[in-house]
Design an enzyme around this catalytic site. Sequence first.
Site, short mmCIF file in Angstrom:
data_model
loop_
_atom_site.label_atom_id
_atom_site.label_comp_id
_atom_site.label_asym_id
_atom_site.label_seq_id
_atom_site.Cartn_x
_atom_site.Cartn_y
_atom_site.Cartn_z
N ARG A 53 -0.38 4.27 -0.70
CA ARG A 53 -1.25 5.33 -0.17
C ARG A 53 -1.42 6.55 -1.08
O ARG A 53 -2.25 7.40 -0.79
CB ARG A 53 -0.77 5.82 1.21
CG ARG A 53 -0.74 4.74 2.28
CD ARG A 53 -2.15 4.28 2.66
NE ARG A 53 -2.12 3.35 3.78
CZ ARG A 53 -2.77 2.20 3.81
NH1 ARG A 53 -3.52 1.83 2.79
NH2 ARG A 53 -2.70 1.42 4.85
N ASP A 65 -8.58 -5.25 -2.42
CA ASP A 65 -7.95 -5.49 -1.10
C ASP A 65 -8.33 -4.45 -0.06
O ASP A 65 -8.37 -3.26 -0.33
CB ASP A 65 -6.43 -5.53 -1.21
CG ASP A 65 -5.81 -5.81 0.14
OD1 ASP A 65 -6.04 -6.91 0.67
OD2 ASP A 65 -5.16 -4.91 0.69
N ASN A 114 -5.32 -6.58 9.45
CA ASN A 114 -6.35 -7.32 8.72
C ASN A 114 -5.68 -8.11 7.59
O ASN A 114 -5.08 -7.50 6.72
CB ASN A 114 -7.36 -6.32 8.14
CG ASN A 114 -8.45 -7.01 7.33
OD1 ASN A 114 -8.40 -8.21 7.06
ND2 ASN A 114 -9.44 -6.24 6.92
N HIS A 157 0.86 -1.19 0.00
CA HIS A 157 0.00 0.00 0.00
C HIS A 157 0.89 1.24 0.00
O HIS A 157 1.59 1.50 0.98
CB HIS A 157 -0.91 0.00 1.23
CG HIS A 157 -1.90 -1.12 1.24
ND1 HIS A 157 -3.10 -1.07 0.58
CD2 HIS A 157 -1.83 -2.37 1.81
CE1 HIS A 157 -3.76 -2.22 0.76
NE2 HIS A 157 -3.01 -3.02 1.49
N ASP A 207 2.05 -6.83 2.46
CA ASP A 207 0.87 -6.08 2.90
C ASP A 207 1.32 -4.84 3.69
O ASP A 207 0.71 -4.48 4.69
CB ASP A 207 -0.09 -6.95 3.72
CG ASP A 207 -1.47 -6.30 3.84
OD1 ASP A 207 -1.70 -5.23 3.23
OD2 ASP A 207 -2.33 -6.86 4.54
N HIS A 250 0.38 3.80 8.28
CA HIS A 250 -0.65 4.64 8.91
C HIS A 250 0.04 5.72 9.72
O HIS A 250 1.07 5.46 10.35
CB HIS A 250 -1.53 3.80 9.86
CG HIS A 250 -2.44 2.86 9.14
ND1 HIS A 250 -3.51 3.29 8.39
CD2 HIS A 250 -2.43 1.51 9.05
CE1 HIS A 250 -4.13 2.24 7.86
NE2 HIS A 250 -3.49 1.14 8.24
N ASN A 255 -6.56 0.51 -3.16
CA ASN A 255 -7.46 1.24 -2.23
C ASN A 255 -6.91 2.62 -1.86
O ASN A 255 -6.74 2.95 -0.70
CB ASN A 255 -7.75 0.40 -0.99
CG ASN A 255 -6.50 0.09 -0.18
OD1 ASN A 255 -5.39 0.14 -0.70
ND2 ASN A 255 -6.70 -0.22 1.09
N HIS A 276 -2.79 -12.57 1.58
CA HIS A 276 -2.49 -12.73 3.01
C HIS A 276 -3.25 -13.86 3.71
O HIS A 276 -4.08 -13.63 4.59
CB HIS A 276 -2.71 -11.43 3.77
CG HIS A 276 -3.91 -10.61 3.37
ND1 HIS A 276 -5.18 -11.11 3.31
CD2 HIS A 276 -4.00 -9.30 3.01
CE1 HIS A 276 -6.01 -10.15 2.94
NE2 HIS A 276 -5.32 -9.05 2.75
#
Lengths: 425, 191, 311
Positions: A57, A147, A273, A55, A300, A304, A87, A227
């Site tokens: 972002r 995802d 997750n 990710h 994954d 954050h 995402n 995952h």
Amino acid sequence: MSITIKNARILGGDPADIRIENGAVAEIGTGLSGGETVDADGLVALPGLVDLHTHLREPGREDAETVETGTRAAARGGYTAVHAMANTSPVADTAGVVEQVWRLGQEAGHCDVQPVGAVTIGLKGERLAELGAMADSAARVRVFSDDGLCVNDAVLMRRALEYVKAFDGVVAQHAQEPRLTEGAQMNEGEVSGRLGLAGWPAAAEEAIIARDCLLAAHVGSRLHVCHVSTAGSVEIIRWAKSKGWNVTAEVTPHHLLLTDERAETYDPIYKVNPPLRTAEDVSALRAALADGTIDCVATDHAPHPVEDKETEWAAAAMGMIGLETALSVVQETMVDTGLLDWAGVADRMSYRPARIGRLTGHGRAIEAGAPANITLYDPSVRETVDPTAFASRSRNTPYIGMSLPGRVVATFLRGRPTVLEGKIA
Amino acid sequence: MSDARNQVGAEARERAVLEEPDIQRALTRIAHEILERTKGGANILLLGIPTRGAILARRLAERIERVEGLPVPHGSLDVTMYRDDLRMRPARALGRTELPPDGVDGKTVVLVDDVLFSGRTVRAALDALNDLGRPTAVQLAILVDRGHRELPIRADYVGKNLPTSKSETVKVHVREIDGRDAVLLMKGEAE
Amino acid sequence: MKKHLISAADLSREDALRILDTAEELAQVSERSIKKLPTLRGRTVVNLFFEDSTRTRISFEAAAKRLSADVINFSAKGSSVSKGESLKDTALTLQAMGADAVVIRHGASGAPQNLTQWVSGSVVNAGDGTHEHPTQALLDAFTMRRRLGDLAGRRVAIVGDVLHSRVARSNVLLLHTLGAQVTLVAPPTLLPVAVDAWPCEVSYDLDAVLPKSDVVMMLRVQQERMNAAFFPSAREYSRRYGLDRDRMARIHDDAIVMHPGPMNRGMEIAAEVADSARSTIVEQVANGVTVRMAVLYLLLGGSEPAIGGTL
């Protein structure tokens, strides 16, 4: 431009020199010279790592990560290609967004960025996104995934699996039955019961994987399972593979190392997750990665910002960063335990993920003529994980303060060093 | 209070200044003095400060009863929550407070304790008593007064005045808890 | 050393008995005309309540005030608690005010444990999500001990929504520590999946458990469970797991009936059962103040806490 890497142990073998010219491996042998010399005494040479699940972002959450910072982190972790998950905000569900991400990757230049396209518009699980347009775009998307969310509608999933056959695509499913996991906070089991955190049953993952395997077999398409986190999922994938079905799967480094007992601290750094599972799951995942039931390791990597993690568990964001620690965790859990040798690591972290993502320029053996995507790794050191040294913009690593083996010393992307002496080149 | 480790070394340094007969005599004398000072023990309430003070209060009550032939109300008053040195040690367990059903109002309360030293325990007891009601008068009975007062407090009834140095420790043993009656003087401060 | 009361598991048997014994002494204070002790003069206790719970807050407030502590009530409900910063920022505010202890009620399991990172005082869990409520368990144990004496070997049935009950979790742990034998009674949907790992027995059959119980503790059934398919209907729940007059006749003469409140009369407990002499429901409220006084005294009354767990 030419470089000679001296005395590298290719896939852990005997020391040899690697001469690189014009972005490709020119020659492997002893006593080679030419151009700049990189001393690789005692270092293991691996093919540049490929991540199927990153990710970055950008666009949308540049406070957590950008393509620039995320690919720097990837290079420091020994990666030469990453698949950027869809995402983002806006969601990567059109040719325009995937091309934007792809171009940002080209400009950053720390590793190749291969965008993943969303399966459904806005990840809403209602209508298929324009998968073909994304496949035909400059980004040449082959992996499609919602995802973060599961493509839960069985008909929609069937259609997606069928549709991507037209361009040899693959649907990478985030297997999570949504009704069974409403409000779920951690693995459902003894620990969740004790901690009073809403449980996330293994069956919610396994039920979707079983269904999707059956669908993929029925329509004759490729399915990739993101995952994998439970022993039961491993059994289902093993069964599907035994049938000869075209199913592949990935496991994250954190699911190879950490268990749900970490949640006892209520520190949301361990909230992820799918959730951390039990010790039995961890050993089943390691065994499955060793025997090839699980094809590859995917990070994954989920950055954050601090404020989304410095909070009570239920309010915290799910996910952990992993690009800069993946190889160390794999050494700790798979190599130092005798489950995989370095050739096995090359297979699970480079060859197979490249093949699943249909990346022709990556995941090639280090031999004359191949693109010079090479990672030099020192397995003999042991260091305490210090997130302040990370290139990632975020610090949400679950390994903070832990001692892990190994260190990426250098990474070469088509012959150009992206990392030297452990630092961005 | 000393632990086992201490007691081995303490044997040599520890000296009994009062033995059982001395203590019996002292209590009997105090009982008579109380009767005298309170005009025959009218309306008195003996309140011992746990743990040994409470036992001494009961013994005094028994002696007065023997003389007067009337039951003498007695009880115990824990002062832990009123101490001024609470923050110098971890929170400690509470002693028992046992009062007669009609309380302290209108009584002549005689506080009973084993040793009078700085006076701080008695100060705490006076505060505690103040929260329980309004006695007519409060008096103080002490088995051993060892001096070194830090507050303007003196005892009305004293079993024995025992000059000590501040570095010494006075320990009262009672049969009910320690197996024998004795007042011990020890060199050095108890642990 | 910094110590907290987050979980009933933080209490050793010695700690638990010290609290109960201290509470036994402090119970007298509630009967005096001056219901106040000077012990915590100058100490500050903050009641940090992120959930409405007037009963628990008042109980802690009375306990702290009877010990002469300064009490600051901080009702954080309505402020933006769904977003993470607020717990940390609130904690830092309290820290700046010099809170010696923070009593926290929060809807998220684990919030009290998170709070310990940001404040220097002792943290007392006054109920966190579906995790624990240790002072409720202490007041329940205190109530049982006053009625029944020593709890070792006593049989306690805890009946109802164990899955979502912080009261049940704390009670199982504390009663086990005190040597009682706990049986959880609930429909299978309202038990955690791995409940067999808990130090207690489990039964789905209330009628089988009642005759051998010394204590029957009824848990509240939350309205929202009734609409989430945990059981078919309120009527069926009440018929299978409610304590009505007929079932009451089956418990032995010395047994007591408890409820942490607030009750759904007619649902998990019949009105005549709640109001009977066997019921300790009103005592439980009074005992709450006493037990919380004991906890605050033992945490704050000395140079360092005499009970609790370290993190």
